[in-house]
Motif scaffolding. Sequence first.
Motif, PDB file in Angstrom:
ATOM      1  N   PRO A 129       0.822  -1.221   0.000  1.00  0.00           N
ATOM      2  CA  PRO A 129       0.000   0.000   0.000  1.00  0.00           C
ATOM      3  C   PRO A 129       0.844   1.255   0.000  1.00  0.00           C
ATOM      4  O   PRO A 129       2.026   1.243   0.374  1.00  0.00           O
ATOM      5  CB  PRO A 129      -0.810  -0.123   1.294  1.00  0.00           C
ATOM      6  CG  PRO A 129       0.033  -0.977   2.182  1.00  0.00           C
ATOM      7  CD  PRO A 129       0.736  -1.957   1.271  1.00  0.00           C
ATOM      8  N   GLY A 130       0.246   2.376  -0.424  1.00  0.00           N
ATOM      9  CA  GLY A 130       0.915   3.666  -0.412  1.00  0.00           C
ATOM     10  C   GLY A 130       1.157   4.160   1.000  1.00  0.00           C
ATOM     11  O   GLY A 130       0.576   3.669   1.983  1.00  0.00           O
ATOM     12  N   ALA A 131       1.979   5.197   1.111  1.00  0.00           N
ATOM     13  CA  ALA A 131       2.424   5.695   2.414  1.00  0.00           C
ATOM     14  C   ALA A 131       1.296   6.269   3.252  1.00  0.00           C
ATOM     15  O   ALA A 131       1.397   6.330   4.472  1.00  0.00           O
ATOM     16  CB  ALA A 131       3.511   6.747   2.208  1.00  0.00           C
ATOM     17  N   ALA A 132       0.203   6.700   2.606  1.00  0.00           N
ATOM     18  CA  ALA A 132      -0.866   7.374   3.340  1.00  0.00           C
ATOM     19  C   ALA A 132      -1.992   6.434   3.761  1.00  0.00           C
ATOM     20  O   ALA A 132      -3.040   6.895   4.210  1.00  0.00           O
ATOM     21  CB  ALA A 132      -1.437   8.512   2.491  1.00  0.00           C
ATOM     22  N   ALA A 133      -1.799   5.134   3.655  1.00  0.00           N
ATOM     23  CA  ALA A 133      -2.888   4.184   3.900  1.00  0.00           C
ATOM     24  C   ALA A 133      -3.506   4.344   5.289  1.00  0.00           C
ATOM     25  O   ALA A 133      -4.735   4.358   5.443  1.00  0.00           O
ATOM     26  CB  ALA A 133      -2.385   2.758   3.691  1.00  0.00           C
ATOM     27  N   GLU A 134      -2.668   4.483   6.315  1.00  0.00           N
ATOM     28  CA  GLU A 134      -3.194   4.603   7.678  1.00  0.00           C
ATOM     29  C   GLU A 134      -3.946   5.915   7.872  1.00  0.00           C
ATOM     30  O   GLU A 134      -4.986   5.953   8.553  1.00  0.00           O
ATOM     31  CB  GLU A 134      -2.061   4.478   8.696  1.00  0.00           C
ATOM     32  CG  GLU A 134      -1.438   3.086   8.748  1.00  0.00           C
ATOM     33  CD  GLU A 134      -0.392   2.968   9.831  1.00  0.00           C
ATOM     34  OE1 GLU A 134      -0.202   3.936  10.597  1.00  0.00           O
ATOM     35  OE2 GLU A 134       0.246   1.898   9.914  1.00  0.00           O
ATOM     36  N   LEU A 135      -3.440   7.008   7.288  1.00  0.00           N
ATOM     37  CA  LEU A 135      -4.139   8.294   7.380  1.00  0.00           C
ATOM     38  C   LEU A 135      -5.522   8.202   6.744  1.00  0.00           C
ATOM     39  O   LEU A 135      -6.499   8.742   7.275  1.00  0.00           O
ATOM     40  CB  LEU A 135      -3.323   9.390   6.692  1.00  0.00           C
ATOM     41  CG  LEU A 135      -2.119   9.960   7.441  1.00  0.00           C
ATOM     42  CD1 LEU A 135      -1.390  10.965   6.564  1.00  0.00           C
ATOM     43  CD2 LEU A 135      -2.555  10.624   8.746  1.00  0.00           C
ATOM     44  N   LEU A 136      -5.609   7.534   5.602  1.00  0.00           N
ATOM     45  CA  LEU A 136      -6.895   7.411   4.922  1.00  0.00           C
ATOM     46  C   LEU A 136      -7.865   6.566   5.738  1.00  0.00           C
ATOM     47  O   LEU A 136      -9.051   6.893   5.834  1.00  0.00           O
ATOM     48  CB  LEU A 136      -6.690   6.804   3.531  1.00  0.00           C
ATOM     49  CG  LEU A 136      -5.887   7.639   2.537  1.00  0.00           C
ATOM     50  CD1 LEU A 136      -5.789   6.918   1.197  1.00  0.00           C
ATOM     51  CD2 LEU A 136      -6.495   9.016   2.346  1.00  0.00           C
ATOM     52  N   GLU A 137      -7.384   5.487   6.302  1.00  0.00           N
ATOM     53  CA  GLU A 137      -8.247   4.648   7.144  1.00  0.00           C
ATOM     54  C   GLU A 137      -8.818   5.439   8.304  1.00  0.00           C
ATOM     55  O   GLU A 137     -10.002   5.316   8.648  1.00  0.00           O
ATOM     56  CB  GLU A 137      -7.453   3.445   7.665  1.00  0.00           C
ATOM     57  CG  GLU A 137      -7.173   2.369   6.643  1.00  0.00           C
ATOM     58  CD  GLU A 137      -8.389   1.524   6.314  1.00  0.00           C
ATOM     59  OE1 GLU A 137      -9.430   1.683   6.989  1.00  0.00           O
ATOM     60  OE2 GLU A 137      -8.306   0.715   5.380  1.00  0.00           O
ATOM     61  N   ALA A 138      -7.993   6.280   8.925  1.00  0.00           N
ATOM     62  CA  ALA A 138      -8.436   7.052  10.092  1.00  0.00           C
ATOM     63  C   ALA A 138      -9.486   8.091   9.729  1.00  0.00           C
ATOM     64  O   ALA A 138     -10.282   8.500  10.581  1.00  0.00           O
ATOM     65  CB  ALA A 138      -7.232   7.724  10.753  1.00  0.00           C
ATOM     66  N   ALA A 139      -9.499   8.547   8.466  1.00  0.00           N
ATOM     67  CA  ALA A 139     -10.431   9.597   8.045  1.00  0.00           C
ATOM     68  C   ALA A 139     -11.527   9.064   7.133  1.00  0.00           C
ATOM     69  O   ALA A 139     -12.190   9.826   6.435  1.00  0.00           O
ATOM     70  CB  ALA A 139      -9.667  10.703   7.322  1.00  0.00           C
ATOM     71  N   ALA A 140     -11.759   7.738   7.159  1.00  0.00           N
ATOM     72  CA  ALA A 140     -12.586   7.107   6.134  1.00  0.00           C
ATOM     73  C   ALA A 140     -14.077   7.367   6.292  1.00  0.00           C
ATOM     74  O   ALA A 140     -14.834   7.233   5.322  1.00  0.00           O
ATOM     75  CB  ALA A 140     -12.334   5.604   6.115  1.00  0.00           C
ATOM     76  N   SER A 141     -14.540   7.745   7.453  1.00  0.00           N
ATOM     77  CA  SER A 141     -15.981   7.892   7.648  1.00  0.00           C
ATOM     78  C   SER A 141     -16.409   9.344   7.481  1.00  0.00           C
ATOM     79  O   SER A 141     -15.686  10.271   7.855  1.00  0.00           O
ATOM     80  CB  SER A 141     -16.382   7.398   9.040  1.00  0.00           C
ATOM     81  OG  SER A 141     -15.734   8.143  10.043  1.00  0.00           O
ATOM     82  N   GLY A 142     -17.591   9.526   6.921  1.00  0.00           N
ATOM     83  CA  GLY A 142     -18.194  10.843   6.843  1.00  0.00           C
ATOM     84  C   GLY A 142     -17.554  11.763   5.817  1.00  0.00           C
ATOM     85  O   GLY A 142     -16.710  11.383   5.013  1.00  0.00           O
ATOM     86  N   THR A 143     -18.019  13.006   5.870  1.00  0.00           N
ATOM     87  CA  THR A 143     -17.504  14.073   5.015  1.00  0.00           C
ATOM     88  C   THR A 143     -16.999  15.179   5.928  1.00  0.00           C
ATOM     89  O   THR A 143     -17.573  15.437   6.982  1.00  0.00           O
ATOM     90  CB  THR A 143     -18.613  14.611   4.097  1.00  0.00           C
ATOM     91  OG1 THR A 143     -19.152  13.529   3.345  1.00  0.00           O
ATOM     92  CG2 THR A 143     -18.076  15.657   3.128  1.00  0.00           C
TER      93      THR A 143
END
Length: 333
Positions: A129-143
Amino acid sequence: MHAPLISIVVPAHDESGRLGDCLDSVLRQSFADVEVLVVQDRSPQTPQTLPASSRDPRVAVLRLGAAVGVGQARSAGADRARGGHLLFLDADHTLADGALQALADRLREAGDPDVLLFGHAHLHAGRRPGAAAELLEAAASGTFAPLERPELFGAPAHSWDRLVRRELWVREGLRFPEGLYEEVPVVVRAMLAARSAAVLPRECVELHRRHTLHPAGSPGSSHFDIFGQYERAFAHVEALGPAAEPVRVHLFDRMVRHCLFVLELGGCVPRASRQAFFRAAADHHRRYLPAGHRRPEGREGVKFSLLAGGSYSAYEIAKLSHIAGGRVASRLR
């Protein structure tokens, strides 16, 4: 004429001969509400004979009369786009199966945000996975408004791991500047200007080259362009005043990591220029260091500290000591 949901801009710069794979991966998607704009210029890296897939009716070829960099080619494609959202790919990228349908579904679920971030995967030497995978997971819900998630400004600033609403692109007059690393100020400005953003924690784009360095800058560009690009990015942050202050910390860390990555990556900075590059990076460290900044832990924190000290010889000695220590440890195992 019906305006497609997504316009995909692909500069035809193709050093690895994968443009056909890129276009095929887009055109075989189950989701078909797209247009593809292939931008062909006169640089040596651009094939003058395009693959057969470029004749698909969803593909438009824009031919430029001069040799330009990837950034100018992307901007020219965006100028011609009709879609609601822009996606920028490079010739050696492919879309994962089902990626466009997943992106369209997430746009609908999130209320059609200004920016939709998504994941990518490196396929060189196995999938990772790319370097930002964990950041994206943490922000995955909502807008959310991007300023509510300043940590996302610490992710690598790629133009191909997000959809950007074309109305935002036009309203802000966004264009890629000259030189290498042209994505940095554009991505930062788009995120700062976005009223809403969402995340799709899925690997939609696949990278087939070893490192995420785009294939070509404009004529006369060099890896020293990175410093001017971050100056532009920080100017956008400073223009927003105190509201954007939380962004500075994360953008600063990203800048330092990026500069050190370029310095250490073989084939980027010539040996004769490494000391000058290090000194320019140290100068940017001093100029943009946020008050109360806390360095990362471990070896990365040591690198930050060495850059802050400004001594290239100390940096090289520390690097050689680490390499030597690693060799000794490997012999003892």
